[in-house]
Scaffold this active site. Structure first.
Site, PDB file in Angstrom:
ATOM      1  N   GLY A  20      -7.966 -11.448  -8.111  1.00 14.78           N
ATOM      2  CA  GLY A  20      -8.759 -11.452  -6.871  1.00 14.78           C
ATOM      3  C   GLY A  20     -10.247 -11.287  -7.134  1.00 14.78           C
ATOM      4  N   PHE A  21     -11.003 -11.462  -6.081  1.00  8.55           N
ATOM      5  CA  PHE A  21     -12.469 -11.402  -6.155  1.00  8.55           C
ATOM      6  C   PHE A  21     -12.960 -10.042  -6.685  1.00  8.55           C
ATOM      7  CE2 PHE A  21     -15.886 -10.072  -2.941  1.00  8.55           C
ATOM      8  CZ  PHE A  21     -16.953 -10.333  -3.794  1.00  8.55           C
ATOM      9  N   VAL A  22     -12.751  -8.960  -5.934  1.00  8.71           N
ATOM     10  CA  VAL A  22     -13.226  -7.636  -6.383  1.00  8.71           C
ATOM     11  C   VAL A  22     -12.484  -7.188  -7.649  1.00  8.71           C
ATOM     12  CG1 VAL A  22     -13.373  -5.192  -5.781  1.00  8.71           C
ATOM     13  CG2 VAL A  22     -14.084  -6.902  -4.107  1.00  8.71           C
ATOM     14  N   ASP A  41      -0.795 -10.305 -10.990  1.00 11.61           N
ATOM     15  CA  ASP A  41      -1.155 -11.043  -9.774  1.00 11.61           C
ATOM     16  C   ASP A  41      -0.109 -12.128  -9.548  1.00 11.61           C
ATOM     17  OD1 ASP A  41      -4.274 -11.250  -8.361  1.00 11.61           O
ATOM     18  OD2 ASP A  41      -2.710 -12.653  -7.736  1.00 11.61           O
ATOM     19  N   THR A  45      -3.531 -15.218  -3.222  1.00 10.78           N
ATOM     20  CA  THR A  45      -4.928 -15.493  -2.832  1.00 10.78           C
ATOM     21  C   THR A  45      -5.864 -15.416  -4.040  1.00 10.78           C
ATOM     22  OG1 THR A  45      -5.181 -13.166  -2.184  1.00 10.78           O
ATOM     23  CG2 THR A  45      -4.764 -14.736  -0.413  1.00 10.78           C
ATOM     24  N   LEU A  85      -5.059  -2.826  -6.206  1.00 16.92           N
ATOM     25  CA  LEU A  85      -6.098  -3.698  -5.622  1.00 16.92           C
ATOM     26  C   LEU A  85      -5.490  -5.032  -5.209  1.00 16.92           C
ATOM     27  CD1 LEU A  85      -8.939  -3.301  -8.349  1.00 16.92           C
ATOM     28  CD2 LEU A  85      -8.562  -1.844  -6.400  1.00 16.92           C
ATOM     29  N   SER A  87      -4.076  -6.425  -2.426  1.00 15.78           N
ATOM     30  CA  SER A  87      -3.836  -6.996  -1.095  1.00 15.78           C
ATOM     31  C   SER A  87      -4.793  -8.125  -0.685  1.00 15.78           C
ATOM     32  CB  SER A  87      -3.971  -5.879  -0.054  1.00 15.78           C
ATOM     33  OG  SER A  87      -3.751  -6.408   1.231  1.00 15.78           O
ATOM     34  N   ALA A 126      -7.040   0.982  -3.157  1.00 18.99           N
ATOM     35  CA  ALA A 126      -8.192   0.329  -2.546  1.00 18.99           C
ATOM     36  C   ALA A 126      -7.878   0.096  -1.081  1.00 18.99           C
ATOM     37  CB  ALA A 126      -8.471  -0.993  -3.237  1.00 18.99           C
ATOM     38  N   TYR A 157      -2.862  -5.817   8.424  1.00 18.85           N
ATOM     39  CA  TYR A 157      -3.702  -5.290   7.338  1.00 18.85           C
ATOM     40  C   TYR A 157      -4.098  -3.840   7.611  1.00 18.85           C
ATOM     41  CZ  TYR A 157      -7.570  -5.249   3.934  1.00 18.85           C
ATOM     42  OH  TYR A 157      -8.418  -4.956   2.885  1.00 18.85           O
TER      43      TYR A 157
END
Ligand code: UDP
Length: 320
Positions: A20-22, A41, A45, A85, A87, A126, A157
């Protein structure tokens, strides 16, 4: 004040959601600090290019897994830190994969917490500013318990993260697991999905293409935007120096969405104009973190919105 450890050689860190991004930036930070990082992962996404990038580090190990179904046994590793982390976090995901979001934050988080308990590892959840819902107090402090619609379009969420926080706190009180809870406020920067649906990727891509910027509602709602390297630095401070009570992390620099659109048009020297669309249901009206708690650990955001936007725009340009 305790100092942030810079050399993590010999430490083993598990990062769920590594693509993921972060999380990919978190993995990178800890690999640069010398730790061995194990990523998981299922690419629901996350992106394979982030894993390719991290695979350049010798001490990065990756396994494709859906963590709410199973996690590897890791018989030969002893984890020092386990980071939850994994989600999906964009409002467009809430419509398409609500059940996956609920399961990763409940069944997935439970599996990670059990692993942390077995390994004696420090566990980090997170969480999100979404646990405050549409907040009635401003700025948001960690002691505020929130104003969340349990059956609205964002509830898969918001409520899943509230559950994940409760689960984390229960492992701390019941089993004495060393836990952390961070509540992440709006974050942006390179490696965000261009079609992520969130405001910064939408506006930057629209402005680069001289298309209309889609402002939802009248654009008077506010958000406070944090550049990703600042956010990762805040995560590091909480993980290494924090305690089990929640920490807001982000940057309190607050803008209305209309201001944000105008800033992006002018920063990118774009010919775009604004186009006002319907405001999604339950869209929070104001959001700004009170970050005094994390600042006591020595964290301070450094990247201005203008600098961050420039870096983000050059990233999106590089994808074209
Ligand atoms: N937004 C907007 N246009 C867009 C995307 C988002 O006006 O193309 C608004 C959205 O309604 C919200 C804010 O920008 O008020 C931030 O939305 P985002 O999806 O980035 O994150 P949120 O903070 O709502 O989770």
């Amino acid at each position: 004040m305790q100092k942030l450890p810079m050399d993590l050689t010999g430490k083993n860190i598990l990062v769920a959601g590594a693509a993921g991004f972060v999380p990919s930036h978190v993995c990178q930070l800890y690999l640069e600090k010398g730790a061995t990082v194990y990523g998981l992962d299922n690419f629901i996404t996350g992106s394979k290019s982030n894993i390719e990038l991290l695979s350049k580090f010798e001490k990065f190990h990756f396994e494709e897994r859906n963590i709410f179904e199973s996690i590897p046994e890791y018989k030969d590793v002893k984890f020092d830190y386990i980071l939850s982390l994994a989600s999906p976090a964009s409002p467009i995901d809430f419509k398409i994969i609500p059940l996956e979001i609920m399961r990763v934050n409940s069944e997935g988080t439970l599996k990670l917490l059990e692993l942390a308990k077995a390994h004696g590892a420090t566990f980090l959840e997170a969480s999100t500013s979404e646990v405050y819902g549409d907040p009635e107090i401003h700025p948001q402090v960690e002691s505020y318990v929130g104003h969340v619609n349990p059956i609205g379009p964002r509830s898969c969420y918001d409520e899943a993260k509230r559950f994940a926080e409760a689960l984390t706190m229960s492992f701390h009180t019941r089993y004495n697991v060393d836990t952390r809870i961070i509540r992440i406020f709006n974050t942006y920067g390179p490696r965000m999905r261009p079609n992520d649906g969130r405001v910064i990727p939408n506006f930057v891509n629209q402005a680069m293409d001289n298309e209309e910027l889609t402002v939802y509602g009248d654009g008077s709602q506010t958000r406070s935007f944090c550049y990703v390297t600042d956010l990762v630095n805040a995560i590091d401070h909480v993980l290494m120096l924090g305690d089990h009570m929640p920490y807001n992390i982000g940057n309190p620099d607050e803008y209305t969405i209309k201001e944000c659109a105008e800033l992006i048009i002018s920063a990118l020297d774009s010919k775009s104009v604004l186009s006002f669309k319907e405001l999604p249901k339950d869209d929070p009206k104001r959001r700004r973190p009170d970050i005094s708690r994390v600042m006591k650990l020595g964290y301070l955001p450094k990247v201005t919105f203008a600098e961050g936007l420039e870096k983000t725009a050059s990233y999106f340009k590089s994808l074209k």
